[in-house]
Design a protein around this motif. Sequence first.
Motif: not given
Length: 204
Positions: A173-178
């Motif tokens: 969840f360090a990525k916005p897509a997640a």
Amino acid sequence: MFSAALSGFLLGASLIIAIGAQNAFILRQGLLREHLFILSLICALSDALLIAAGVAGLGTLIAQSPTLISFVTLGGAVFLLWYASIAFRRAFHPEVLQAATSGNGNLKVAISTVLALTFLNPHVYLDTVVLLGGLSARFEGVNRAAYGAGAALASFIWFFGLGYGARLLQPVFAKPAAWRVLDVLIGLVMAGIALSLLVSFLNN
């Protein structure tokens, strides 16, 4: 007594461990690390309170009141649809985990939300008060209390495990897509529960 407690624990766990409104919210708060202890405690204590009420006989009383069931069902559906709209809206503006771990979330809003997701969701009453409470009739005296305690323990273990275990997913969840995927899933879960409640309300 141990057998009764184990029975309550296993049944309680089977009902709690499912993708539902409370679980989705606690998972998200766990990823954000916002007010996690108090929110997990509220969920677990709320379940314990409802389980105790069901074991004490309230489940039978509620089952005999169609008006009360209809009121709670409609109110819960409206709230869940509102929360689903919020989740879908968030999906268009996903967060990055590092930017969301500062603890700036409003505690009063978080508590109000988790209380609403708990007490405005008829499925919570059906699972804890009616089903768990109804099945407690198999036991008497101390064994009945042990059954209720076992079911409540399952709730405590699950909510705290889910909330604090969510941090294992932080790299994802360090990525916005997640976050976008999570919020879409939360929105779908909330909307699905709400629609099932509306169908149930219309069919009654």
